[in-house]
Design a protein around this motif. Structure first.
Motif, mmCIF file in Angstrom:
data_model
loop_
_atom_site.group_PDB
_atom_site.id
_atom_site.type_symbol
_atom_site.label_atom_id
_atom_site.label_comp_id
_atom_site.label_asym_id
_atom_site.label_seq_id
_atom_site.Cartn_x
_atom_site.Cartn_y
_atom_site.Cartn_z
ATOM 1 N N LEU A 42 36.601 -8.773 91.979
ATOM 2 C CA LEU A 42 36.347 -7.998 93.093
ATOM 3 C C LEU A 42 36.645 -8.829 94.248
ATOM 4 C CD1 LEU A 42 35.463 -5.365 94.368
ATOM 5 C CD2 LEU A 42 33.016 -6.285 94.415
ATOM 6 N N LEU A 43 36.064 -10.021 94.139
ATOM 7 C CA LEU A 43 35.936 -11.145 95.306
ATOM 8 C C LEU A 43 37.457 -11.499 95.849
ATOM 9 C CD1 LEU A 43 32.922 -13.017 94.785
ATOM 10 C CD2 LEU A 43 33.049 -11.409 96.445
ATOM 11 N N SER A 44 38.192 -11.607 94.446
ATOM 12 C CA SER A 44 39.355 -12.222 94.696
ATOM 13 C C SER A 44 40.413 -10.953 95.375
ATOM 14 C CB SER A 44 40.191 -12.283 93.360
ATOM 15 O OG SER A 44 39.487 -13.407 93.061
ATOM 16 N N ASP A 45 40.070 -9.747 95.080
ATOM 17 C CA ASP A 45 40.645 -8.374 95.570
ATOM 18 C C ASP A 45 40.345 -8.279 96.904
ATOM 19 O OD1 ASP A 45 41.909 -7.839 92.998
ATOM 20 O OD2 ASP A 45 40.382 -6.270 92.666
ATOM 21 N N ARG A 46 39.155 -8.648 97.461
ATOM 22 C CA ARG A 46 38.869 -8.547 98.704
ATOM 23 C C ARG A 46 39.642 -9.633 99.588
ATOM 24 N NH1 ARG A 46 34.100 -5.279 99.653
ATOM 25 N NH2 ARG A 46 34.492 -3.643 98.567
ATOM 26 N N ARG A 47 39.601 -10.842 99.040
ATOM 27 C CA ARG A 47 40.081 -11.871 99.576
ATOM 28 C C ARG A 47 41.576 -11.674 99.932
ATOM 29 N NH1 ARG A 47 38.407 -17.575 97.648
ATOM 30 N NH2 ARG A 47 36.874 -17.195 99.152
ATOM 31 N N ALA A 48 42.276 -11.192 98.944
ATOM 32 C CA ALA A 48 43.740 -10.771 99.070
ATOM 33 C C ALA A 48 43.962 -9.925 99.980
ATOM 34 C CB ALA A 48 44.418 -10.436 97.627
ATOM 35 N N ALA A 49 43.081 -8.700 100.108
ATOM 36 C CA ALA A 49 43.170 -7.692 101.002
ATOM 37 C C ALA A 49 43.038 -8.134 102.771
ATOM 38 C CB ALA A 49 42.168 -6.576 100.936
ATOM 39 N N VAL A 50 42.156 -9.137 102.835
ATOM 40 C CA VAL A 50 41.949 -9.697 104.025
ATOM 41 C C VAL A 50 43.089 -10.660 104.452
ATOM 42 C CG1 VAL A 50 40.402 -11.380 105.509
ATOM 43 C CG2 VAL A 50 39.493 -9.583 103.841
ATOM 44 N N SER A 51 43.783 -11.244 103.547
ATOM 45 C CA SER A 51 44.865 -12.316 103.863
ATOM 46 C C SER A 51 46.025 -11.732 104.401
ATOM 47 C CB SER A 51 45.134 -13.301 102.666
ATOM 48 O OG SER A 51 44.014 -13.913 102.305
#
Length: 51
Positions: A42-51
């Motif tokens: 979940l955190l990886s998905d969130r980080r990718a969405a912000v980048s």
């Protein structure tokens, strides 16, 4: 009624843009790696969405 309050809280958090992951005691005790993997994903998905 107890579950209604849980749903209300979860819905309020969703309106704030938060995601709630739900794990049981059994999940944490018998599959802790899977629990951690879910959180990391979940955190990886969130980080990718912000980048």
């Amino acid at each position: 009624m107890r579950f209604q309050a849980d749903h209300d809280k979860r819905n309020a958090l969703a309106r704030l843009g938060m995601t709630v992951l739900a794990f049981t005691w059994h999940d944490v005790v018998t599959a802790p790696v899977a629990v951690v993997e879910s959180v990391v994903a979940l955190l990886s998905d969130r980080r990718a969405a912000v980048s």
